[in-house]
Scaffold this active site. Sequence first.
Site, short mmCIF file in Angstrom:
data_model
loop_
_atom_site.label_atom_id
_atom_site.label_comp_id
_atom_site.label_asym_id
_atom_site.label_seq_id
_atom_site.Cartn_x
_atom_site.Cartn_y
_atom_site.Cartn_z
N GLN B 220 0.83 -1.21 0.00
CA GLN B 220 0.00 0.00 0.00
C GLN B 220 0.87 1.26 0.00
OE1 GLN B 220 -2.89 -2.15 3.18
NE2 GLN B 220 -3.37 0.01 2.90
N ARG B 367 -8.58 -0.42 8.16
CA ARG B 367 -9.63 0.41 7.58
C ARG B 367 -9.98 1.56 8.52
NH1 ARG B 367 -13.75 -1.75 3.14
NH2 ARG B 367 -14.32 0.30 2.40
N CYS B 368 -8.95 2.26 8.94
CA CYS B 368 -9.11 3.25 9.99
C CYS B 368 -7.86 4.11 10.01
CB CYS B 368 -9.29 2.50 11.30
SG CYS B 368 -8.61 3.24 12.76
N GLU B 737 -12.88 4.84 5.18
CA GLU B 737 -12.84 4.22 6.50
C GLU B 737 -13.97 4.64 7.42
OE1 GLU B 737 -8.90 5.47 7.00
OE2 GLU B 737 -8.07 3.62 6.23
#
Lengths: 166, 783
Positions: B220, B367-368, B737
């Site tokens: 990523q 996801r945060c 997110e």
Amino acid sequence: MEKVESRAEVPVTLTINGETRTALAESRTLLAYFIRENLELTGTHVGCDTTSCGACTVLVDGVPVKSCTMLAVQADGHVVETVEGLDKDGVLHPLQQAFWDNHGLQCGFCTPGMLMTSLALLRKNPNVTEDVVRHAISGNLCRCTGYVNIVKSVIEAGQKMALEEV
Amino acid sequence: MALEATEKSPLGKAIKRKEDPRLIRGQGRYLDDIVLPRMLYMALVRSPYAHARIKSIRLDEARRVPGVKAIITGEDLAAANLAWMPTLAGDKQMVLAAGKVLFQYQEVAAVVAETRAAAEDGAQCVEVDYEPLQVVVDPFFALSSEAPVLREDREQKDNHIWHWAVGDQGAADEALAKSPVRVKEKIRMPRVHPAPIEPCGCVADYQKSTGKLTWYVTSQAPHAHRTVLSLVSGLPEHLIHVISPDVGGGFGNKVPVYPGYVCAVVLSLQLGRPVKWVESRSENIATTNFARDYHMTAEIGATEEGIVTALKVSTVADHGAFDAAADPTRFPAGLFSIVTGSYRFPQAFAEVDGVYTNKAPGGVAYRCSFRVTEASFLIERTMQSLALKLGLDPVELRRRNFIRPEEFPYNSPLGWTYDSGQYEKTLQKAMSLIDYDGLRAEQAQRRERGELVGIGVSTFTEIVGAGPSNTFDILGIKMFDSCEIRIHPTGKAIARLGTRHQGQGHETTFAQLIAHELGLSAADILVEEGDTDTAPYGLGTYASRSTPTAGGAAALAARRIRQKAQKIAAHLLEISPDDTEWDGIHFHAKGLESRQVSMVDVALAAYTNLPEGMEPGLEATFYYDPPNLTFPNGAYIAVVSIDRGTGQVKVERFVAVDDCGTVINPMVVEGQVHGGLTEGFGIAFMQEIAFDEDGNCLAPNFMEYLVPTAVETPNWETGRTETPSPHHPIGAKGVGESPNVGSPAAFVNAVVDALSPHGVTNVEIPMFPWKIWEILSQHHLAR
């Protein structure tokens, strides 16, 4: 002894996406890796090692099979379909078109398996309800979409396939 | 500064994704699809023990396995000074076990062979003698004086990693003491794993003749990985080419550098051949970075009228064997200080203590945006407790305490400046969509019939887009991001960014954004990410930062091109640049719209017909250092019913109204919301990585680590409000997110709401049916 035997290579012949292919594989080789590495069709993905995620789903004699849990030698003499066989002469299959139209994919890793499971479902009966689709794809995990748009895509593709049949 | 979508602009339109035609044909190119000539395969030997000393490693039998080419152990790496690697959190992590193992499935040796199967055979034949040691699983025990010291490599002889605090403790204590109403909740967010469907892996390809390493990796953050790899290996950075191909989901899992990556690189360097390593699902869940594992306590003070006066939070953070969080350097607990949420707390104090245990290292921002899920869950759950204590509807309590639209920019007591929001309006929209008042009336009727029905509310504020360089860096590298745009002579363009999407649709959305800025068609702009030899330096895609950072860079790079284009347009129109105007699609002479040229005309002129003395070409690069973070927010309402016979919770409805500022592509935004809600649903109801007392991981695969399937996942209902960020070039805030951050509390609040008439005030996640059934049983509600 067992280890030696499992490493011995044997010829495996199968019909894949309409083409008859033969390749040598160790008898322990999983169908998923045979398709990906021996036949170089990398659209079929491997996402787990417990038959849980469904990313590797292909059709064997029309039936959805998680190809990570079937040996290549078991597919000898059978008919296999993968995502690469879906579009015909560049024209997308109604399922592919519906997934594109409805944002039915994000990272795309689960998508080939999702398409193949849905294909088997719609071939049996293209007129499907949300509940039927949700149960049919329950063996295919998706971490991106939350399934809503996948369900929508499959229903829409079914409607189109039903019209084509008429 | 929201930009209106003009009729011809693609901004704000639900354009179908450009990445899909290849992905629906099975023509994506993911990591494991890469095959290079003479490529070898690597497999790892892992420890069955969570804490043990390594007495010996025997390799003879493994070396005899046909096809095995090489085996390396921690001792080999130590000889090359590579036994340890830095983590992104500034700790260090063993690449291969050095002397002892600290968590189950820790990497002990790497075997490389001619085939994938031979490598696995070789790994099976490596014999390791272990001497088991006392295992520390409980982070509270880890802090006690009786616990063995796990990290013998550190000077500090205990298991405490760091203490982090923010806010005015004295003032918060005083305000709490004076508050007539107080509630205190202990809330745990268990260990979970992002578990993207594609596991992690890499192919390291070192060419001895050129000294160049090409490293294909599920990343990523390819540029950050290049720099880290250069620092770890000593290879010059210009001779490392990182390629992150199509990524099959990330969710934070593909931000860190993992031991398997380093081993593959070392073996490729050693053998001069490409080495592929792809982890199995079990390896992915059991060893790569987990998330959460926060043990939190919150106390809220309030007036009798329900106006909040103070918030005090203390947390124990279980990081496992190594602090391998991917947090910005100055934020060991990430952006947890967003914990005051959407409310006007005059005083607040929060502290977090990081702890080592014998578990796999982490934790990542799943996801945060760095511990924001934990913070949001804590405040939204504790507000529910306050509403219960006061006997107020949770909606009414929130209304009384919302930061008001006119108070933005709002300075929170824990140091953030919130950019914008219309919290009441967003909540109202969610209430209208779900018919909140009607639902409450229906709930009363159903309760009379003996049904257990609950309505849960979460009105969260996120903090994303890390971040401004005066505050945010990872290992010293500032967290800006970048975009380079080149317009070709025929008016087609290529744009490259420092981010790396994993399903978010950047190839489409960034093309829309740039097309909007340049008056081009999105179809004519190719967006590329993930190749460090071609893309400008950036920190990657995680923490909902791509649109706030690289999106800003894309808009400003395009405007830089427009500045030059204006001069070329003036030359073509034979007027002065000052008399030239841009209308979003064309340049024209001021007051004379019929005399116009398009960006396509300008592009051709940039290579064929320039004003005298002007440098040819039409391209620009922009490194965007955001002046502030962005603060997406939302109002979520869940309706649940509980089966008294089984403890099964059914989510009957779920409405999510998100405000992510300017929307580039509503279809993509909705897709992000669907996906995030589903992961939040998984976290609330089924996802947990648990351990037994010996440190055995109890959920190392998809048989035990349950993620939502299509059957139980609710049919999400969405809506939105649009409050632009005042400082972002197009007013966008980021959305990936929010739904995962905001939804877990809505589910739990709904279950607590269903059970609160019977005295239940807290339910731990994940809310497995057996757990709910136990609560029903204790309260004589089970049937």
